[in-house]
Design an enzyme around this catalytic site. Sequence first.
Site, short mmCIF file in Angstrom:
data_model
loop_
_atom_site.label_atom_id
_atom_site.label_comp_id
_atom_site.label_asym_id
_atom_site.label_seq_id
_atom_site.Cartn_x
_atom_site.Cartn_y
_atom_site.Cartn_z
N HIS A 265 8.53 28.91 -9.45
CA HIS A 265 9.78 28.61 -10.17
C HIS A 265 9.53 28.04 -11.57
CE1 HIS A 265 12.18 29.56 -6.71
NE2 HIS A 265 11.64 28.63 -5.97
N ASP B 186 7.86 35.10 -1.52
CA ASP B 186 8.53 33.85 -1.14
C ASP B 186 10.02 34.19 -0.95
OD1 ASP B 186 8.13 30.57 -1.59
OD2 ASP B 186 10.15 31.27 -2.05
N HIS C 215 12.51 32.69 -1.99
CA HIS C 215 13.27 32.41 -3.21
C HIS C 215 12.75 33.28 -4.36
CE1 HIS C 215 13.31 28.56 -0.86
NE2 HIS C 215 14.61 28.70 -1.08
N ASP D 149 8.48 30.76 3.71
CA ASP D 149 9.87 30.31 3.91
C ASP D 149 10.83 31.46 4.23
OD1 ASP D 149 9.55 31.16 1.31
OD2 ASP D 149 10.27 29.30 0.38
N TYR E 238 8.41 25.75 4.79
CA TYR E 238 8.73 24.33 5.02
C TYR E 238 8.88 23.95 6.47
CZ TYR E 238 9.24 25.09 0.11
OH TYR E 238 8.97 25.45 -1.17
N1 Q9C Z 1 17.94 20.96 0.01
C1 Q9C Z 1 9.97 27.04 -3.27
O1 Q9C Z 1 10.11 27.54 -2.16
N2 Q9C Z 1 16.47 23.85 -3.03
N3 Q9C Z 1 10.96 26.36 -3.86
C2 Q9C Z 1 16.41 23.23 -1.73
C3 Q9C Z 1 17.70 22.36 0.21
C4 Q9C Z 1 15.23 23.95 -3.74
C5 Q9C Z 1 12.24 26.20 -3.24
C6 Q9C Z 1 17.77 23.13 -1.11
C7 Q9C Z 1 14.40 25.07 -3.19
C8 Q9C Z 1 13.14 25.27 -3.99
C9 Q9C Z 1 8.68 27.15 -3.99
ZN ZN Z 2 10.58 29.40 -1.62
#
Ligand code: Q9C
Ligand code: ZN
Length: 340
Positions: A159, A193, A195, A282, A321
């Site tokens: 990101h 990933d 995201h 994830d 996660y």
């Molecule tokens: N509280 C990567 O997987 N938003 N980044 C979380 C839940 C941030 C993910 C929402 C997600 C960032 C590298």
């Molecule tokens: Zn991610």
Amino acid sequence: MRVILNSRHADHAAPGEFEAGAVVPCHEAPGRFGAIRGALEAAGGFTFENAAPNEECVAAVHHPAYVAYLRGASAEAKRANGGGLNSFWPTVFPFGPNPRARGAHALRGAYCFDVYTPILPGTFGAALGGASAAFRAAELVAAGTEKSVYVLSRPPGHHAEHDRCGGYCYFNNAAVAAQHLSRLGKVAVLDLDVHHGNGTQHIFYDRADVLTVSVHGDPAGLYPFFSGFADETGTGPGLGANMNVPLPPGTDPDGYRPALAHALDAVARFRPAFLVFAFGADAHEADPIGGLKLPTDFFGEMGAAVRGLGLPAVIVQEGGYNLGALGASAVALLRGVESR
Ligand code: Q9C
Ligand code: ZN
């Protein structure tokens, strides 16, 4: 398979994150590293080594003022730590450049695009360790010493943009590896990933020599929300060298397979000399924030499909996660990459 470790990863550990109006434990926690390392050790066939810190590899990808900001803000957090403060959070995000802002406090929101990315005393060192590990892996693959090398690091990187942190990411490790490999030939970055890899897309958006392809949950409803849509295809000389494949929430292997085939086909048609594979666990069905429905076994299939490209590859750990699923997913994936 050789594994390059970020031995400094635990110097960065965010005390929490915002979720539904409350502060909850941060998903991106040091235990992720041990969960993967432990699973690789138990599985066998992996060798582990650390990488020496390397600031030049970061400068090749990130804006010098951003690097200086991260270094200064980490040092300031270290000093403030004596006063009981141990993390700096961005508060104000200026709409556009703010050339008169001075000092780490005023710049916090200028070099960051969300509230998931605090600066702690060890953030700079930990982020540098990850970038250095990715660079070392790229060196080994560039030299032909290894066909594929895995970078086990956190915090993640995909990101992070040219001059902004976000999404738990500070330095873009995959981009550091891709930048080094691009000196020797065309590079494809494949980001699986869950995201969208907005930082990697941003860094290479106008380049014709680095293809960026990302398969991810539809950003209309999933972080990072502001990019990752199918109509983002690159700009200038890079037009046609960026591809996004957004997937609906709940996508299972039957839905994922054709998207992956489409992405791999784009990589193959680009005829790259090297692959950088940004891997996130994830997309697993048990992940607390991903929303897709991929079982552990599918990561083996994913790895084997990537291996089918036949490209020398740097594999960089991004998200994932669920501590119970993370190690097994990484083992399945890396075994798939090695399969023959
Ligand atoms: N509280 C990567 O997987 N938003 N980044 C979380 C839940 C941030 C993910 C929402 C997600 C960032 C590298
Ligand atoms: Zn991610």
